[in-house]
Design an enzyme around this catalytic site. Structure first.
Site, PDB file in Angstrom:
ATOM      1  N   ASP A 501      14.797   5.532  66.542  1.00  0.00           N
ATOM      2  CA  ASP A 501      15.176   5.266  65.438  1.00  0.00           C
ATOM      3  C   ASP A 501      16.777   5.671  65.286  1.00  0.00           C
ATOM      4  O   ASP A 501      17.146   6.453  66.094  1.00  0.00           O
ATOM      5  CB  ASP A 501      14.644   5.875  64.142  1.00  0.00           C
ATOM      6  CG  ASP A 501      14.976   5.256  62.573  1.00  0.00           C
ATOM      7  OD1 ASP A 501      15.902   4.415  62.730  1.00  0.00           O
ATOM      8  OD2 ASP A 501      14.475   5.671  61.911  1.00  0.00           O
ATOM      9  N   GLU A 504      21.962   3.072  66.253  1.00  0.00           N
ATOM     10  CA  GLU A 504      23.085   2.005  66.025  1.00  0.00           C
ATOM     11  C   GLU A 504      24.446   2.725  66.250  1.00  0.00           C
ATOM     12  O   GLU A 504      25.324   2.219  65.696  1.00  0.00           O
ATOM     13  CB  GLU A 504      22.781   1.434  65.111  1.00  0.00           C
ATOM     14  CG  GLU A 504      21.494   0.580  64.559  1.00  0.00           C
ATOM     15  CD  GLU A 504      20.359   1.576  64.197  1.00  0.00           C
ATOM     16  OE1 GLU A 504      20.948   2.641  63.664  1.00  0.00           O
ATOM     17  OE2 GLU A 504      19.301   1.409  64.110  1.00  0.00           O
ATOM     18  N   ASP A 557      14.815  -0.809  57.689  1.00  0.00           N
ATOM     19  CA  ASP A 557      14.607  -0.245  56.118  1.00  0.00           C
ATOM     20  C   ASP A 557      14.590  -1.340  55.241  1.00  0.00           C
ATOM     21  O   ASP A 557      15.610  -1.275  54.321  1.00  0.00           O
ATOM     22  CB  ASP A 557      15.567   0.981  56.154  1.00  0.00           C
ATOM     23  CG  ASP A 557      15.325   2.011  57.131  1.00  0.00           C
ATOM     24  OD1 ASP A 557      14.443   1.984  57.827  1.00  0.00           O
ATOM     25  OD2 ASP A 557      16.136   2.853  57.085  1.00  0.00           O
TER      26      ASP A 557
END
Lengths: 890, 652
Positions: A501, A504, A557
């Site tokens: 996760d 980025e 999300d």
């Protein structure tokens, strides 16, 4: 060197703030100099001409110089390569022989090495004079043209009207800012909010126009929470303030649907499709921030006029021009062509295609055991239980909170005993804590990304002060991969897999690719862990071209709202179209609490997502499927069962994607390229070529309008009712299920028995559902392998084609002769949809046995359909799934 | 490997395939064909055996005997495949001789996992399941026996609780009645006193004006005037009272420290008050003999309501009583001591005028009466601080003696059916009870207990007041026209203050009693004892505290989070719920749901937060040891025992 490349800008999480998505927090095009400059250029501004056209090393090369060389810029080097199957690669870069101050960044490790094998080494080119152009052969259907003044590159058909397919710089917007030396007083700094980018080489952006011909719509360039068909962002009828589509990997807290701002991933690949049924594609391999405008018809004087052309403007902050033209002509050809450049999606393990249960966070071992046992108590299958960041010792990845998870191995073994796996999260931010072994090692080895002063970059994320592993280096990636060995990852077992996760992090220049390399390193690490015998499973949030080779992704999300359920389909369709087929959205919505109806509908839609996972934020109420009363439990159980029933079909489709690049989840027009009514439909989707699913996206809906394309009929998956194609049908959408149909002319393999997880279904018999078309024919495929190892690459698989024709069902081997896997699984039920009643037995050859035929209501899953149509069923033909046989209806 | 293993489905292909015939012959011993009625419960056997054509139970279809358990699903409801996994909705019955029968989802049949202890669900050859029924059954029977024992003992405790609740409730009701009548009388007295006081003050005002006038005249003549001595004294008193400023509930974390510091004072104080309060002097033998004052009964010895007090009565300790009283006002010992000094001064002033008993009462009323300006406090939603102070008082534990005598090994619920479970668990679990390392205790919660002690020791307090008032009124009456006698006026004021403060107390007590009596104490009032009680559980750094009919908190050091206010019982008294706790950031208001289960002791355990800010816990309590449930368990055990006999096991 690395310290120069990496200038970290934004940090780990926007989600640290309690504010939700705010437009002003994200840089608009107007606030981005390269975008603002490029967007304000006028058509025809580019005066570059192609000179010195020649063939070198199998490529067509040329120099690009300004027509009146007053600007004193160095010529650029253009090179054009051709690959088999209609792929043209165009590269434009600075001339390195002229000693430029700095090489521009080229993205490594994305284009697959196998592409070189497909290269057609050019030996000659033809010239045309009106206008002066150089032409090379691409394939029997296509050729590539470089027009000289001003320069333009396009692919056109070779025959007939020699119609154009896709082109670059036809509108003259090409611009290439060359690297310079910083002069005194030049202010090259760029500032946005609190972030400053020092930009040591000045501005180096690139922009150009790309045109798609005979196109009604363009699609692709994820990741945005918008409609599937991309809306124009500039030109007549478009609001002035409309932003271009931005490609910039970002962790966006509570993202909004219908926003062109970029999300977690970036794939600069666009596909066009038009009324002639033809598609083409364009891909720019570039990892810098990118902005793309879709220009509305009439945006300049030239456009329009019924040409069905769509112009687009591509703008990147840095890098080089390394672009691919895909000629098509079919939609499936385009995705296949793209896949031959960036790779096809990895073959997942069978368990990964089942249902995944996640929550931030299952608190402790007792909680895990409790949730696991509740699934059994309610007879709901699932394959994977997930642990989010709280399982670690203070967000130190590869560790366990010893109070909450004192016996992680035992916990995994208990799940494994039921054939279930566990996934733990490993994020790229490493806690800066001298007592943390990983931090110590990374620091000592110098494996962290450096800041501009050459020190380890120090950012802020979940664990507090954190640094990031430099994933661009193959050496460091290998080291990272080694962290996943059983020895290094204490408490891990062979049934543990990984979730990446927050990958980025913004890194200037290679920014959009960071998560890709991280995903790659983790995935390769799991392969190493399993000594090359165990297919990895790694879920990532960040995406980039090539991500499909390393694992699954999810759309990040999202929120427990109906609109987020709706937008999940265009998002997944876009991802599938751009190579990443193993994708899903969080069932129920990550943020917020879904009302039971939304949750049920989400499970019903989600059961068809290629990646099927329920997940929830830690501020939300528990929402495991049994918490909303008996009826809702039953509905969610049935949705999950539907997925498990269809696993053989899904697995076959994953194999198809693995071989051809054609996604599991497909837009309707991929299967019905001529049917214009499907071009902008992103509420319905195809699963493979045989299943059409229409989501229900509004509260309290009991009816649905479903457009069923094509000339053939469709059969309701639940009750076998027949609907004619080429028409919009108004039909019931009861709470039991969303509308789903099998296409006439297809065969869908199922496994109808319920089990705890996919693992226990291994030996269960198959059901074949044969939906006959108007010629009383159908065909379909079934792919089987061991579901976990790489042996399939050595031929250990079964691949059958089932053909029904002239009243005979035939099972044919379509695996290559060297393929060998045996299975004693039987096909114990064959359902014939659209067959007239009458026959009551069938002859099975070569066994020369008779099998009974009976009429009965169609059934699927545990919920008994109220009004099942009577269908013809062959009972217990006793045929094996790995053998040739025929069944003749008598 | 699993590919090679044959599924049961192979066996029916025997007829069809030579190849399969061979394969299945190898494994025919485990074939379902051995028992065509596999998976059928004994009650159901008749249904299957009665005719050659069997109906699907949902009426949808008929099937032949040959189709029974032929591994092909014919009935949507699974009627035709009780012994295989062929039908999605099927159920498999395993006999589990030596243990309890079990009904499985058909998804469990031949899935490679041993679900039945007799192994009958795994005949497909994927796995060999040893028969573990005897051992498991034995363990289950032992555990069930233990559980039954807990229920039996728990029932005794429960009955006792119910009896006590009955007594307690009667007392509450009687007290309420008595208090109400006293309230009425006192109201009248207060009114009279008030009128008289106002009359006096009128006269005084007149006198004051007259005096002022005279004073002014004198002033004109003289140069300066001096402030009166009395003013100075008053100021001093004010200062003292300032120390008491925090009495209405400010948290006093250092309270126990203070107590230690002031210990000698405390002793003195206690002795003095204690003599008065707990041990009626010889002058008042009536207090011991005749329980004429309900008020005394209720406030001083109310076993159901206040176990703490009850405990103290059994082993009288003046210290405890005093401490208790002070807690009720939320004060610390230091404050009391200060006050006592103050009162002592007062006392010495008035000594000659008052009897020893009156003197004592005066002292007591002074230090309780300080709060009379905030009478509502007492029946307010209880203040957490009260409990805090309470905890800090170094007094003997509040455990009720009877509870100490039991070992809490009782348990009805297994870990699997713990706090997450939203329904009454099945009792089939064979597992041993989990003991949790959390500590649990229950403590008295002094919340709405008013200290009316000054009124309690003497059954004739009201008469005395009446008498006093009467005499005062008469006395003042006599002097009405003459200049006001200062001491007489003070006496009226004092008496008015005392009486109205007493009235306030009675009124708050009345309202808290009324509120209490409206609570849901359960069908047998078995939860009566929860009133005013708290249960604690320490888990990690947190101490969870659940107070019956009041609130639940989570404490960490000095920080306290309210998990909820008492809401109600749910699911026929299987759950207690607390709602509207402190708001969660980005989440809901906190809430707590407590699962109740039979145990010999009231014990809070397993506090957890399964969803953000939604807490769950388990409380074992004799209140949940129900007769019906016991019978059910006994029957189950009987059944288990009888099962043992006929099917003895080969391995035994």
């Amino acid at each position: 060197m690395r310290s120069l490349l990496f200038t970290l800008s934004l940090l780990c999480f926007a989600s640290q703030t309690s504010l939700s998505w705010k437009k002003e927090e994200f840089r608009s095009c107007d606030q981005t100099p390269f975008c603002k400059r490029a967007r304000s250029r006028s058509p025809g501004a580019c005066s570059l001409i192609a000179t010195d056209v020649t063939i070198a090393d199998g490529d067509l090369v040329a120099k690009l110089t300004p027509k009146d060389n007053d600007d004193q810029i160095n010529p650029l080097v253009l090179s054009l390569s051709v690959y088999g199957d209609g792929i043209v690669r165009l590269r434009i870069d600075e001339d390195h022989s002229l000693n430029p101050p700095k090489k521009r960044f080229r993205v490594p490790d994305v284009v697959v090495p196998e592409l070189e094998e497909k290269k057609i080494r050019l030996e000659k080119f033809a010239t045309e004079n009106d206008p002066p152009s150089s032409v090379v052969y691409v394939s029997d259907g296509y050729e590539a043209v470089v027009r000289h003044e001003p320069f333009e590159v396009y692919v056109r058909e070779r025959s007939g009207d020699r119609r154009r397919v896709v082109s670059l710089n036809s509108r003259g917007l090409f611009d290439f800012e060359q690297l310079g030396k910083k002069g005194e007083g030049d202010d090259w700094e760029e500032k946005f909010r609190t972030h400053t980018d020092s930009r040591p080489f000045g501005s180096q952006s690139i922009s150009f126009d790309v045109s798609f011909y005979e196109s009604s719509f363009v699609y692709g360039i994820p990741e945005h929470a918008t409609s599937f068909a991309l809306k124009p962002t500039k030109g007549p009828g478009v609001e002035e303030s409309t932003e271009p589509y931005r490609l910039f990997n970002l962790d966006v807290f509570e993202y909004e649907h219908e926003s062109p701002f970029g999300l977690y991933g970036s794939i600069p690949f666009m596909v066009s499709h038009g009324g002639t049924g033809k598609s083409s594609g364009f891909f720019w391999l570039n990892a810098a921030e990118m902005q793309i405008d879709v220009l509305a018809e009439g945006w300049d004087a030239e456009s329009g006029g019924g040409e069905s052309r769509i112009d687009t403007l591509w703008m990147s902050e840095a890098g080089i021009v390394d672009t691919f033209f895909f000629a098509g002509p079919e939609p499936k050809d385009v995705v296949r062509q793209y896949a031959s450049v960036t790779g096809t999606s990895a073959m997942p393990q069978l368990f990964a295609t089942g249902y995944h249960q996640c929550r931030w966070n299952y608190k402790d071992e007792e909680d895990v055991a409790q949730v696991d046992s509740k699934f059994d108590e309610h007879d709901i299958p699932y394959d994977v239980l997930w642990l989010d960041i709280e399982h670690t010792d203070g967000k130190r990845y590869f560790t366990w909170d010893s109070a909450l998870f004192p016996n992680p191995e035992e916990m995994q073994k208990k799940l494994d005993a039921k054939g279930r796996r566990m996934v733990t999260i490993v994020d790229p931010h490493i806690k800066r804590d001298d007592s943390y072994f990983l931090h110590k090692e990374a620091t000592e080895m110098g494996y962290y990304v450096k800041d501009s002063s050459g020190k380890d970059f120090d950012g802020w994320c979940w664990p507090g002060s954190s640094s990031y592993i430099d994933m661009l280096s193959p050496e460091i990636r290998e080291w990272w991969g080694g962290r996943f060995s059983y020895k290094n990852y204490v408490g891990s077992t062979p049934s543990l897999y990984i979730w990446n996760d927050m990958n980025e992090p913004s890194v200037f220049n290679v920014h959009n690719a960071y998560g890709y390399y991280f995903h790659m390193a983790t995935s390769d690490g799991l392969v190493m862990r399993g000594e090359g015998k165990d297919r990895p499973f790694v879920l990532s949030r960040a995406i980039f071209p090539g991500t499909q080779r390393y694992g699954a992704i999810w759309t990040g999300d999202n929120t427990a709202e109906w609109e987020h359920l709706r937008v999940s389909i265009p998002m997944l369709l876009t991802l599938g179209l751009t190579g990443i087929t193993f994708s899903g959205a969080d069932i129920g919505g990550f943020f917020g609490n879904p009302e039971p109806e939304l949750l049920v509908r989400w499970y019903q839609v989600g059961a068809y997502y290629p990646f099927f996972r329920g997940h929830a934020h830690h501020d939300t109420k528990r929402r495991e499927p049994w918490l909303f009363g008996e009826r809702n439990t039953e509905l969610m159980r049935d949705a999950i069962h539907t997925r498990y029933t269809l696993l053989p079909y899904f697995y076959t489709l994953f194999r198809e994607a693995n071989v051809t690049g054609v996604p599991v989840l497909r837009p309707l027009w991929m299967e019905f390229p001529q049917d214009e009514a499907t071009f902008s439909n992103d509420e319905a989707f195809m699963v493979g070529n045989g299943l059409l699913v229409q989501g229900v996206y509004t509260k309290g809906t009991t009816h649905a309008s479903v457009y069923l394309p094509g000339k053939e009929s469709w059969y309701d998956l639940r009750n076998g009712k027949t609907y004619v194609g080429g028409k919009t049908h108004k039909m019931d959408a009861p709470e039991e299920s969303i509308p789903a149909f099998q296409r006439a002319g297809t065969v869908i393999p199922r496994k109808d028995r319920f089990r705890r997880s996919s693992f226990q279904m291994d030996n269960d018999p198959y059901t074949l559902v044969i939906a006959l078309n108007s010629s009383q024919e159908a065909d379909g495929e079934l792919y089987i392998d061991d579901g976990k190892s790489f042996e399939f690459k050595r031929g250990a698989y079964i691949h059958r084609r089932f053909v029904f024709s002239n009243g005979v069902l035939t099972s044919k081997n379509i695996a290559p002769p060297e393929a060998s896997l045996s299975s004693q699984c039987l096909i114990d039920r064959i359902i014939l949809l659209g067959h007239s009643s009458g026959p009551n037995s069938a002859l099975v050859e070569p066994l020369n046995q008779k099998a009974e035929i009976e009429m009965g209501p169609l059934r699927m899953g545990g919920l008994v359909a109220s009004s099942g149509t009577n269908v013809l069923t062959i009972r217990k033909p006793g045929v094996r799934v790995d053998q040739d046989w025929t069944i003749k209806i008598l | 490997m699993r590919v090679v293993a044959l599924s049961s489905s192979v066996s029916f292909c025997l007829l069809l395939s030579l190849l399969l015939l061979l394969a299945s012959a190898i494994r025919s011993s485990s074939s379902p064909l051995n028992d065509p009625f596999l998976g059928i419960s004994p009650q159901d056997e008749k249904y299957y055996k009665s005719s050659s054509e069997i109906k699907c139970k949902d009426g949808s279809k008929r099937f032949t005997k040959a189709q029974l358990n032929d591994d092909f699903c014919d009935c949507a409801d699974g009627t035709d495949e009780p012994g295989t996994s062929a039908c999605p909705n099927g159920k498999f019955y395993c006999r589990n001789a030596g243990h309890s029968p079990l009904v499985l989802f058909s998804s469990r049949v031949n899935d490679g996992i041993c679900d039945c202890c007799d192994g009958s669900d795994e005949y497909g050859g994927n796995v060999t399941c040893p028969n573990t029924c005897w051992e498991a059954g034995k363990a289950a029977r032992e555990s069930l026996k233990k559980k039954i024992e807990t229920y039996r003992q728990g029932l005794v405790v429960r009955r006792k609780e119910i009896e006590q609740a009955k007594v307690g409730l009667e007392k509450d009701a009687a007290e309420l009645k008595k208090l109400k009548s006293e309230e009425k009388i006192l109201k009248g007295l207060v009114q009279q006193l008030k009128e008289r006081k106002e009359e006096i003050e009128k006269v005084e005002e007149k006198e004051r004006l007259q005096k002022e006038k005279e004073e002014k005249e004198r002033k004109d003549a003289e140069l300066a005037a001096h402030p009166g001595k009395g003013d100075g004294e008053e100021k001093k008193t004010d200062d003292n009272e300032k120390v008491d400023g925090g009495t209405d509930g400010a948290e006093m974390p250092g309270a126990s420290q203070d107590q230690d510091d002031d210990y000698p004072d405390e002793d003195t104080h206690h002795d003095e008050i204690g003599n008065y309060k707990d041990f009626p002097t010889d002058e008042e033998p009536a207090a011991e003999a005749g329980p004429t004052s309900i008020l005394e009964e209720a406030t001083h010895t109310n076993p159901a309501d206040e176990p703490v007090v009850e405990t103290k009565q059994e082993s009288p300790s003046s210290e405890d009583s005093i401490t208790d009283g002070s807690q009720n006002d939320g004060r610390t010992k230091k404050e009391e001591s200060d006050e006592v000094k103050k009162v002592d001064d007062l006392v010495s002033e008035k000594k000659e005028e008052l009897s020893k008993e009156e003197l004592g009462r005066l002292v007591a009323s002074r230090w309780t009466g300080e709060k009379s300006d905030k009478p509502a406090e007492a029946d307010d939603t209880p203040k957490a601080d009260d409990q805090e102070n309470h905890e800090h008082t170094p007094i003997t534990p509040h455990e009720v003696d009877e509870d100490d005598g039991f070992v809490s090994d009782a348990d009805e619920d297994t870990a699997d059916e713990g706090k997450y479970s939203d329904h009454e668990p099945e009792d089939d679990s064979y597992e041993e009870e989990h003991r949790h390392d959390s500590t649990s205790s229950y403590k008295s919660d002094a919340e709405d207990d008013l200290d009316l002690s000054e009124t309690t020791s003497n059954p004739t307090w009201l008469e005395k007041i009446q008498k006093t008032v009467k005499s005062i009124l008469q006395a003042v009456n006599l002097i009405q026209t003459t200049p006001v006698d200062k001491s007489e006026a003070d006496r009226v004021r004092k008496e008015y203050d005392e009486s109205s403060s007493k009235l306030n107390k009675i009124q708050s007590r009345v309202s808290s009693l009324e509120k209490k009596l409206k609570q849901d104490f359960g069908p047998g009032k078995e939860f009566y004892s929860f009133h005013g009680r708290c249960f604690e559980s320490k888990q990690g750094k947190y101490t969870y505290k659940v107070c019956g009919y009041k609130e639940a908190t989570q404490e960490e050091g000095y920080s306290k989070t309210r998990l909820g206010e008492w809401e109600k019982f749910e699911n026929s008294y299987q759950f207690m719920t607390y709602t509207n706790g402190d708001k969660c950031w980005n989440g809901p208001d906190r809430s707590l749901k407590i699962k109740l289960r039979c145990g010999l002791k009231n014990e809070l355990m397993d506090v957890d937060e399964p969803s953000r800010c939604e807490y769950a816990a388990v409380l074992s309590t004799p209140a949940r040891c129900l007769e019906d449930k016991l019978k059910e368990l006994e029957q189950k055990l009987e059944k288990m025992m009888s099962q043992d006999q006929p099917h003895s096991h080969d391995e035994l």
